[in-house]
Design a protein around this motif. Structure first.
Motif, PDB file in Angstrom:
ATOM      1  N   ILE A   7      15.320  -1.090 -68.142  1.00 14.81           N
ATOM      2  CA  ILE A   7      14.282  -1.046 -69.902  1.00 14.81           C
ATOM      3  C   ILE A   7      15.473  -0.803 -70.681  1.00 14.81           C
ATOM      4  CG2 ILE A   7      12.224  -1.041 -71.084  1.00 14.81           C
ATOM      5  CD1 ILE A   7      10.613  -0.105 -68.722  1.00 14.81           C
ATOM      6  N   SER A   8      15.750  -1.592 -71.690  1.00 15.20           N
ATOM      7  CA  SER A   8      17.258  -1.358 -72.637  1.00 15.20           C
ATOM      8  C   SER A   8      16.604  -0.834 -73.984  1.00 15.20           C
ATOM      9  CB  SER A   8      17.880  -2.442 -72.412  1.00 15.20           C
ATOM     10  OG  SER A   8      19.459  -2.015 -73.003  1.00 15.20           O
ATOM     11  N   LEU A   9      17.112   0.259 -74.630  1.00 13.53           N
ATOM     12  CA  LEU A   9      16.808   0.250 -76.222  1.00 13.53           C
ATOM     13  C   LEU A   9      17.279  -1.017 -77.038  1.00 13.53           C
ATOM     14  CD1 LEU A   9      17.510   3.696 -76.232  1.00 13.53           C
ATOM     15  CD2 LEU A   9      14.859   3.486 -76.021  1.00 13.53           C
ATOM     16  N   CYS A  10      16.313  -1.604 -77.307  1.00 16.37           N
ATOM     17  CA  CYS A  10      16.887  -2.299 -78.674  1.00 16.37           C
ATOM     18  C   CYS A  10      16.366  -1.750 -79.848  1.00 16.37           C
ATOM     19  CB  CYS A  10      16.376  -3.619 -78.442  1.00 16.37           C
ATOM     20  SG  CYS A  10      16.844  -4.876 -79.578  1.00 16.37           S
ATOM     21  N   HIS A  11      15.351  -1.229 -80.146  1.00 14.98           N
ATOM     22  CA  HIS A  11      14.478  -0.849 -81.683  1.00 14.98           C
ATOM     23  C   HIS A  11      13.102   0.339 -81.278  1.00 14.98           C
ATOM     24  CE1 HIS A  11      13.793  -0.324 -85.769  1.00 14.98           C
ATOM     25  NE2 HIS A  11      14.717  -1.474 -86.337  1.00 14.98           N
ATOM     26  N   MET A  12      13.039   1.407 -81.652  1.00 15.77           N
ATOM     27  CA  MET A  12      12.938   2.255 -81.449  1.00 15.77           C
ATOM     28  C   MET A  12      11.816   2.579 -82.186  1.00 15.77           C
ATOM     29  SD  MET A  12      15.363   5.166 -79.809  1.00 15.77           S
ATOM     30  CE  MET A  12      14.003   6.699 -78.882  1.00 15.77           C
ATOM     31  N   SER A  13      10.575   3.506 -82.022  1.00 15.74           N
ATOM     32  CA  SER A  13       9.626   3.103 -83.363  1.00 15.74           C
ATOM     33  C   SER A  13       9.324   4.444 -84.163  1.00 15.74           C
ATOM     34  CB  SER A  13       7.760   4.144 -81.977  1.00 15.74           C
ATOM     35  OG  SER A  13       8.571   4.610 -81.523  1.00 15.74           O
ATOM     36  N   SER A  14      10.320   4.867 -84.330  1.00 16.04           N
ATOM     37  CA  SER A  14      10.050   6.056 -85.647  1.00 16.04           C
ATOM     38  C   SER A  14      10.671   5.235 -86.203  1.00 16.04           C
ATOM     39  CB  SER A  14      11.323   7.603 -84.512  1.00 16.04           C
ATOM     40  OG  SER A  14      12.779   7.483 -84.463  1.00 16.04           O
TER      41      SER A  14
ATOM     42  N   ILE B 149      24.277  -6.845 -86.104  1.00 17.09           N
ATOM     43  CA  ILE B 149      23.447  -6.049 -86.594  1.00 17.09           C
ATOM     44  C   ILE B 149      23.318  -5.629 -85.399  1.00 17.09           C
ATOM     45  CG2 ILE B 149      21.237  -4.451 -87.390  1.00 17.09           C
ATOM     46  CD1 ILE B 149      20.335  -7.042 -88.965  1.00 17.09           C
ATOM     47  N   LEU B 150      23.176  -4.242 -85.534  1.00 21.10           N
ATOM     48  CA  LEU B 150      23.647  -3.121 -83.988  1.00 21.10           C
ATOM     49  C   LEU B 150      21.987  -3.541 -82.452  1.00 21.10           C
ATOM     50  CD1 LEU B 150      25.276  -1.156 -82.197  1.00 21.10           C
ATOM     51  CD2 LEU B 150      23.502   0.534 -83.430  1.00 21.10           C
ATOM     52  N   TYR B 151      20.856  -3.613 -83.688  1.00 19.15           N
ATOM     53  CA  TYR B 151      19.607  -4.119 -82.809  1.00 19.15           C
ATOM     54  C   TYR B 151      20.061  -5.559 -81.923  1.00 19.15           C
ATOM     55  CZ  TYR B 151      16.455  -6.565 -85.993  1.00 19.15           C
ATOM     56  OH  TYR B 151      15.877  -7.273 -86.797  1.00 19.15           O
ATOM     57  N   HIS B 152      20.271  -6.238 -82.865  1.00 21.64           N
ATOM     58  CA  HIS B 152      20.847  -7.868 -82.500  1.00 21.64           C
ATOM     59  C   HIS B 152      21.681  -7.890 -81.306  1.00 21.64           C
ATOM     60  CE1 HIS B 152      19.993  -9.193 -86.883  1.00 21.64           C
ATOM     61  NE2 HIS B 152      18.781  -8.604 -86.309  1.00 21.64           N
ATOM     62  N   LEU B 153      22.772  -7.258 -80.929  1.00 24.51           N
ATOM     63  CA  LEU B 153      23.406  -6.793 -80.086  1.00 24.51           C
ATOM     64  C   LEU B 153      22.860  -6.459 -79.452  1.00 24.51           C
ATOM     65  CD1 LEU B 153      27.138  -7.272 -79.215  1.00 24.51           C
ATOM     66  CD2 LEU B 153      26.990  -4.672 -80.223  1.00 24.51           C
ATOM     67  N   PHE B 154      22.199  -5.492 -79.436  1.00 27.32           N
ATOM     68  CA  PHE B 154      21.602  -4.591 -78.088  1.00 27.32           C
ATOM     69  C   PHE B 154      21.038  -6.094 -77.213  1.00 27.32           C
ATOM     70  CE2 PHE B 154      21.333  -0.082 -79.794  1.00 27.32           C
ATOM     71  CZ  PHE B 154      23.435   0.230 -79.402  1.00 27.32           C
ATOM     72  N   LEU B 155      19.855  -6.719 -78.391  1.00 29.43           N
ATOM     73  CA  LEU B 155      19.256  -7.718 -77.530  1.00 29.43           C
ATOM     74  C   LEU B 155      19.705  -8.516 -77.128  1.00 29.43           C
ATOM     75  CD1 LEU B 155      16.741 -10.083 -77.704  1.00 29.43           C
ATOM     76  CD2 LEU B 155      16.989 -10.332 -79.940  1.00 29.43           C
TER      77      LEU B 155
ATOM     78  N   ASP C 158       7.559  -6.735 -86.627  1.00 27.03           N
ATOM     79  CA  ASP C 158       8.565  -7.685 -87.200  1.00 27.03           C
ATOM     80  C   ASP C 158       9.648  -8.176 -86.805  1.00 27.03           C
ATOM     81  OD1 ASP C 158       6.654  -8.939 -88.936  1.00 27.03           O
ATOM     82  OD2 ASP C 158       7.706  -8.029 -91.044  1.00 27.03           O
ATOM     83  N   ILE C 159      10.325  -7.537 -85.873  1.00 23.98           N
ATOM     84  CA  ILE C 159      10.906  -6.606 -84.608  1.00 23.98           C
ATOM     85  C   ILE C 159      11.082  -7.661 -83.764  1.00 23.98           C
ATOM     86  CG2 ILE C 159      12.822  -5.420 -83.988  1.00 23.98           C
ATOM     87  CD1 ILE C 159      13.417  -4.204 -87.133  1.00 23.98           C
ATOM     88  N   VAL C 160       9.118  -6.992 -83.635  1.00 24.12           N
ATOM     89  CA  VAL C 160       8.920  -7.906 -82.317  1.00 24.12           C
ATOM     90  C   VAL C 160       9.272  -8.777 -81.828  1.00 24.12           C
ATOM     91  CG1 VAL C 160       7.236  -7.919 -80.508  1.00 24.12           C
ATOM     92  CG2 VAL C 160       7.752  -5.363 -81.542  1.00 24.12           C
ATOM     93  N   SER C 161       8.715  -9.329 -83.332  1.00 27.10           N
ATOM     94  CA  SER C 161       8.575 -10.493 -83.656  1.00 27.10           C
ATOM     95  C   SER C 161       9.946 -11.625 -83.003  1.00 27.10           C
ATOM     96  CB  SER C 161       7.599 -11.449 -84.960  1.00 27.10           C
ATOM     97  OG  SER C 161       7.510 -12.745 -84.885  1.00 27.10           O
ATOM     98  N   PHE C 162      11.214 -11.125 -83.862  1.00 30.96           N
ATOM     99  CA  PHE C 162      12.130 -11.785 -83.948  1.00 30.96           C
ATOM    100  C   PHE C 162      13.242 -11.619 -82.011  1.00 30.96           C
ATOM    101  CE2 PHE C 162      16.584 -10.441 -84.117  1.00 30.96           C
ATOM    102  CZ  PHE C 162      17.054 -11.389 -84.499  1.00 30.96           C
ATOM    103  N   CYS C 163      12.815 -10.350 -81.704  1.00 30.86           N
ATOM    104  CA  CYS C 163      13.077 -10.331 -80.894  1.00 30.86           C
ATOM    105  C   CYS C 163      12.665 -10.626 -79.474  1.00 30.86           C
ATOM    106  CB  CYS C 163      13.032  -8.683 -79.538  1.00 30.86           C
ATOM    107  SG  CYS C 163      14.284  -8.207 -80.952  1.00 30.86           S
ATOM    108  N   LYS C 164      11.079 -11.689 -79.739  1.00 25.75           N
ATOM    109  CA  LYS C 164      10.904 -12.203 -79.098  1.00 25.75           C
ATOM    110  C   LYS C 164      11.344 -13.931 -79.123  1.00 25.75           C
ATOM    111  CE  LYS C 164       7.559 -12.358 -75.316  1.00 25.75           C
ATOM    112  NZ  LYS C 164       7.880 -11.539 -73.938  1.00 25.75           N
ATOM    113  N   LYS C 165      10.936 -14.501 -80.099  1.00 27.66           N
ATOM    114  CA  LYS C 165      11.803 -15.663 -80.588  1.00 27.66           C
ATOM    115  C   LYS C 165      12.994 -15.958 -80.312  1.00 27.66           C
ATOM    116  CE  LYS C 165       8.594 -16.518 -84.028  1.00 27.66           C
ATOM    117  NZ  LYS C 165       8.561 -16.780 -85.722  1.00 27.66           N
TER     118      LYS C 165
END
Length: 246
Positions: free
Chosen positions: A132-139, A158-164, A183-190
């Protein structure tokens, strides 16, 4: 044996998408016995349990193996939340040790680079285990790092876009995206077109809402202090279970 992704998906379907973050704060005694009690008491409501560095370090391999076996006996998957991040050989040696203690998957930090991440995923899948790879943490501070602009040779991103992008193309079993950023959860799912399972920490104490996080596209909900600090953990887990199933 079925893959980790298949195993946890079935358990989530049979029970719920809830994962216990068994991450006690410092100064808590009897962590092993508390954890065994959590597994036996809360397992009807959970598909998995995860353990962070500060929980694992004080324990020996035999103790960890025992805990993992008890979790498996109670139909739960186990996740080593160590944010693994090193060169390929070091990652593989670490992963072998984790598999030997009975872990089903490991959380990794993709800052190691796509080549090292790919090797780790390949190594895990050969053993029917997961990454399971980090993409964007909760803090809240996650915005300061995971949303940094990145200049590549061919484009800006953007860094988390690259990780995704790496997690999707390399076949990771899932990504971490905080429930505090629906909103980021939704973006990553799509953006991943449903290819990646999304694991969302931050439910409860940090402010993440179960139903909103599920509606945004998260597949698994990671809950820690809300259950651990409850006067009645079983009752709290049951109430979260009911919300997750509705």
């Amino acid at each position: 044996m079925a893959s980790f992704k298949s195993r946890i998906k079935k358990l989530s379907s049979d029970k719920s998408p809830l994962i216990l973050a068994n991450d006690y704060e410092s100064g808590v005694s009897d962590m092993e016995s508390r954890t065994v009690r959590n597994i036996k008491t809360l397992s009807p409501y959970l598909c998995a349990i995860k353990f962070n560095f500060h929980f694992l370090l004080p324990l020996g391999q035999k103790q960890i193996a025992k805990i993992n076996k008890i979790a498996h006996d109670h139909h739960m998957q186990t996740i080593a939340d160590i944010k693994l991040n090193d060169i390929g050989n070091t990652n593989n040696v670490t992963a072998e040790t984790l598999w030997g203690m009975g872990f089903d998957s490991v959380i990794a930090n993709p800052i190691m680079g796509p080549g090292n991440l790919e090797k780790l995923i390949s190594h895990a899948h050969k053993n029917n285990n997961g990454v399971i790879s980090l993409c964007h943490m909760s803090s809240p501070e996650a915005q300061l790092t995971y949303e940094l602009p990145v200049q590549l040779k061919s484009k800006k991103t953007i860094l988390y876009h690259l990780f995704l992008e790496w997690a999707t193309s390399l076949g990771a079993d899932g990504i971490i995206v905080g429930a505090t950023f629906p909103d980021i959860v939704s973006f990553c799912k799509k953006k991943s077109k449903g290819k990646l399972s999304i694991y969302s920490p931050g439910i409860g104490t940090q402010g993440g809402d179960i139903q909103k996080t599920i509606q945004s596209g998260s597949d698994y909900l990671i809950v820690g202090r809300t259950i651990l600090n409850s006067k009645n953990p079983k009752e709290t887990a049951k109430s979260l279970f009911d919300l997750a199933k509705n």
